[in-house]
Scaffold this motif. Structure first.
Motif, mmCIF file in Angstrom:
data_model
loop_
_atom_site.group_PDB
_atom_site.id
_atom_site.type_symbol
_atom_site.label_atom_id
_atom_site.label_comp_id
_atom_site.label_asym_id
_atom_site.label_seq_id
_atom_site.Cartn_x
_atom_site.Cartn_y
_atom_site.Cartn_z
ATOM 1 N N LYS A 58 0.853 -1.190 0.000
ATOM 2 C CA LYS A 58 0.000 0.000 0.000
ATOM 3 C C LYS A 58 0.893 1.245 0.000
ATOM 4 O O LYS A 58 1.822 1.348 0.800
ATOM 5 N N PRO A 59 0.651 2.223 -0.848
ATOM 6 C CA PRO A 59 1.497 3.446 -0.869
ATOM 7 C C PRO A 59 1.336 4.246 0.421
ATOM 8 O O PRO A 59 0.265 4.296 1.031
ATOM 9 N N ILE A 60 2.446 4.910 0.838
ATOM 10 C CA ILE A 60 2.449 5.741 2.055
ATOM 11 C C ILE A 60 2.092 7.151 1.662
ATOM 12 O O ILE A 60 2.785 7.763 0.839
ATOM 13 N N LYS A 61 1.036 7.610 2.252
ATOM 14 C CA LYS A 61 0.575 8.963 1.957
ATOM 15 C C LYS A 61 1.040 9.908 3.074
ATOM 16 O O LYS A 61 0.307 10.202 4.021
ATOM 17 N N ASN A 62 2.278 10.323 2.995
ATOM 18 C CA ASN A 62 2.878 11.217 3.999
ATOM 19 C C ASN A 62 3.822 12.152 3.246
ATOM 20 O O ASN A 62 4.834 11.717 2.672
ATOM 21 N N GLN A 63 3.460 13.449 3.243
ATOM 22 C CA GLN A 63 4.277 14.412 2.515
ATOM 23 C C GLN A 63 5.702 14.499 3.087
ATOM 24 O O GLN A 63 6.675 14.705 2.349
ATOM 25 N N TRP A 64 5.850 14.414 4.402
ATOM 26 C CA TRP A 64 7.169 14.488 5.019
ATOM 27 C C TRP A 64 8.013 13.267 4.643
ATOM 28 O O TRP A 64 9.225 13.379 4.499
ATOM 29 N N GLU A 119 9.872 14.478 20.183
ATOM 30 C CA GLU A 119 8.811 13.512 19.874
ATOM 31 C C GLU A 119 7.493 14.209 19.594
ATOM 32 O O GLU A 119 6.781 13.870 18.619
ATOM 33 N N ASP A 120 7.151 15.198 20.392
ATOM 34 C CA ASP A 120 5.892 15.926 20.185
ATOM 35 C C ASP A 120 5.953 16.764 18.912
ATOM 36 O O ASP A 120 4.945 16.876 18.182
ATOM 37 N N ALA A 121 7.095 17.367 18.594
ATOM 38 C CA ALA A 121 7.202 18.198 17.400
ATOM 39 C C ALA A 121 7.084 17.367 16.135
ATOM 40 O O ALA A 121 6.444 17.784 15.149
ATOM 41 N N VAL A 122 7.665 16.153 16.119
ATOM 42 C CA VAL A 122 7.556 15.286 14.938
ATOM 43 C C VAL A 122 6.101 14.882 14.708
ATOM 44 O O VAL A 122 5.593 14.905 13.561
ATOM 45 N N ALA A 123 5.423 14.542 15.775
ATOM 46 C CA ALA A 123 4.015 14.135 15.624
ATOM 47 C C ALA A 123 3.145 15.307 15.209
ATOM 48 O O ALA A 123 2.237 15.168 14.363
ATOM 49 N N GLU A 124 3.413 16.515 15.769
ATOM 50 C CA GLU A 124 2.580 17.664 15.432
ATOM 51 C C GLU A 124 2.765 18.089 13.983
ATOM 52 O O GLU A 124 1.800 18.501 13.315
ATOM 53 N N ARG A 125 4.004 18.032 13.478
ATOM 54 C CA ARG A 125 4.244 18.409 12.086
ATOM 55 C C ARG A 125 3.472 17.501 11.126
ATOM 56 O O ARG A 125 2.989 17.936 10.080
ATOM 57 N N THR A 163 0.665 15.675 11.942
ATOM 58 C CA THR A 163 -0.770 15.784 12.191
ATOM 59 C C THR A 163 -1.339 17.022 11.518
ATOM 60 O O THR A 163 -2.500 17.020 11.065
ATOM 61 N N SER A 164 -0.548 18.087 11.448
ATOM 62 C CA SER A 164 -1.029 19.312 10.804
ATOM 63 C C SER A 164 -1.326 19.090 9.327
ATOM 64 O O SER A 164 -2.126 19.806 8.726
ATOM 65 N N LEU A 165 -0.717 18.110 8.707
ATOM 66 C CA LEU A 165 -0.967 17.791 7.296
ATOM 67 C C LEU A 165 -1.966 16.639 7.147
ATOM 68 O O LEU A 165 -2.159 16.142 6.029
ATOM 69 N N ARG A 166 -2.607 16.218 8.215
ATOM 70 C CA ARG A 166 -3.637 15.172 8.227
ATOM 71 C C ARG A 166 -3.119 13.851 7.644
ATOM 72 O O ARG A 166 -3.734 13.216 6.800
ATOM 73 N N VAL A 167 -2.010 13.471 8.180
ATOM 74 C CA VAL A 167 -1.433 12.203 7.788
ATOM 75 C C VAL A 167 -2.106 11.097 8.607
ATOM 76 O O VAL A 167 -2.312 11.232 9.818
ATOM 77 N N ALA A 168 -2.472 10.012 7.929
ATOM 78 C CA ALA A 168 -3.120 8.893 8.616
ATOM 79 C C ALA A 168 -2.177 8.285 9.637
ATOM 80 O O ALA A 168 -0.944 8.345 9.512
ATOM 81 N N GLU A 169 -2.745 7.692 10.665
ATOM 82 C CA GLU A 169 -1.941 7.131 11.746
ATOM 83 C C GLU A 169 -1.054 6.004 11.256
ATOM 84 O O GLU A 169 0.055 5.810 11.760
ATOM 85 N N SER A 170 -1.532 5.263 10.286
ATOM 86 C CA SER A 170 -0.727 4.162 9.755
ATOM 87 C C SER A 170 0.447 4.645 8.916
ATOM 88 O O SER A 170 1.374 3.870 8.648
ATOM 89 N N ASP A 171 0.404 5.909 8.491
ATOM 90 C CA ASP A 171 1.487 6.468 7.663
ATOM 91 C C ASP A 171 2.395 7.438 8.430
ATOM 92 O O ASP A 171 3.224 8.129 7.810
ATOM 93 N N LEU A 172 2.271 7.511 9.738
ATOM 94 C CA LEU A 172 3.066 8.445 10.538
ATOM 95 C C LEU A 172 4.498 7.953 10.712
ATOM 96 O O LEU A 172 4.752 6.750 10.858
#
Length: 317
Positions: A61-67, A135-141, A143-152
């Motif tokens: 499955k392709p990873i949909k994460n801009q970062w 850890e919090d900054a990586v997750a917040e960056r 989440t702001s782009l609405r990345v799915a949890e499976s693609d974090l």
């Protein structure tokens, strides 16, 4: 003044420079005891890629994460900017932590955290707090782009900064600064005191020479000093109270023949129109006799001519 002259001056004025140098050494020792060393704690945190999901058809499955598409370096740079803001460091200092924190990402995707504190506990607590912020900054960056949890992209702390190293660089800097300032102060004070002492010595020497008369400098009163002998074309014969003639400097004392009592000496003409010598009581130009108890000095002119005998004492006799 070069270094060699300064060294000679310090050795010559050792009674000034030596106490100052001892005071400087004591000051450096006190500074090394008062200034406490720093303590450094190092921590590392790793970026973990999102898990790979395989579909029913066996395809990934392709990873949909801009970062994830930009790369770990892009996410790491954005995270370091978030955790090293002045507002964040100020909040940490208010909580009793250290604001001397360095976050780097030399080996992608690994964060390296170095926290420097005044105590081992402060350094360790600062490094642990920075791990939580990253850890919090990586997750917040993400989440702001609405990345799915499976693609974090997640994080994993490799160490918590419990290993602390002692850094004596601050103590060494303080000691070097104190020693340098003490040496400059010692040299400046020694040069200044040396100049003052030299000025006082010259002033005292000048005052002593100006106030003392030649008679005082010679150690005898002015009245006891004989008159200075001069030579202006004719010699001068000085006869003291004791009746012994004293020849002048540079002149030969003439031999005076004894005359009977009451008889005047014969006058003789001298070449050059010089005044003859008159001896006897009948001469009106002879000064009056001094009292017996006085120390009288009579100055008689003695002619100096080419006809004067130049032979030795034996020839003249």
């Amino acid at each position: 003044m070069d270094l060699w002259d300064m060294t000679k001056l310090l050795f010559r004025r050792w009674y000034i420079s030596l106490p100052l140098m001892l005071a400087v050494l004591v000051l450096v020792g006190v500074a090394s005891q008062v200034v406490k060393p720093d303590y450094s704690a190092t921590a590392h945190i790793q970026l973990i890629p999102p898990p790979v999901v395989t579909g029913p058809d066996g395809r990934q499955k392709p990873i949909k994460n801009q970062w994830f598409d930009l790369g770990y370096a892009a996410l790491g740079n954005a995270t370091m900017i978030d955790v090293t803001r002045q507002s964040v460091l100020k909040q940490m200092a208010e909580e009793g932590l250290s604001d001397n924190v360095t976050v780097t990402m030399d080996r992608v995707p690994l964060f390296e955290i170095e926290a420097v504190g005044n105590s081992p506990e402060q350094a360790t607590a600062t490094a642990d707090r920075m791990l939580t912020l990253i850890e919090d900054a990586v997750a917040e960056r993400q989440t702001s782009l609405r990345v799915a949890e499976s693609d974090l992209i997640t994080t994993l702390a490799l160490d918590d900064g419990s290993e602390v190293e002692v850094q004596n660089s601050k103590v060494m800097r303080v000691m070097v600064v104190a020693l340098g300032a003490g040496l400059l102060l010692t040299a400046g004070v020694t040069v200044g005191v040396d100049a003052i002492l030299r000025r006082r010595t010259r002033r005292r020497a000048g005052n002593g020479t100006a106030s003392a008369t030649p008679e005082e400098a010679a150690g005898q009163p002015a009245a006891a000093r004989p008159p200075a002998a001069t030579f202006d074309g004719e010699a001068t014969q000085v006869v003291g109270a004791a009746g012994r003639p004293a020849p002048a400097a540079g002149a030969v004392a003439p031999r005076v023949a004894r005359q009977p009592a009451g008889q005047q000496p014969a006058r003789r003409e001298q070449p050059g129109g010089e005044r003859p010598v008159h001896r006897g009581n009948a001469d009106s130009r002879r000064p009056a006799a001094a009292p017996p108890d006085s120390d009288a000095t009579i100055v008689l002119p003695v002619p100096h001519s080419t006809a004067w005998p130049r032979g030795s004492r034996t020839d003249r006799q």
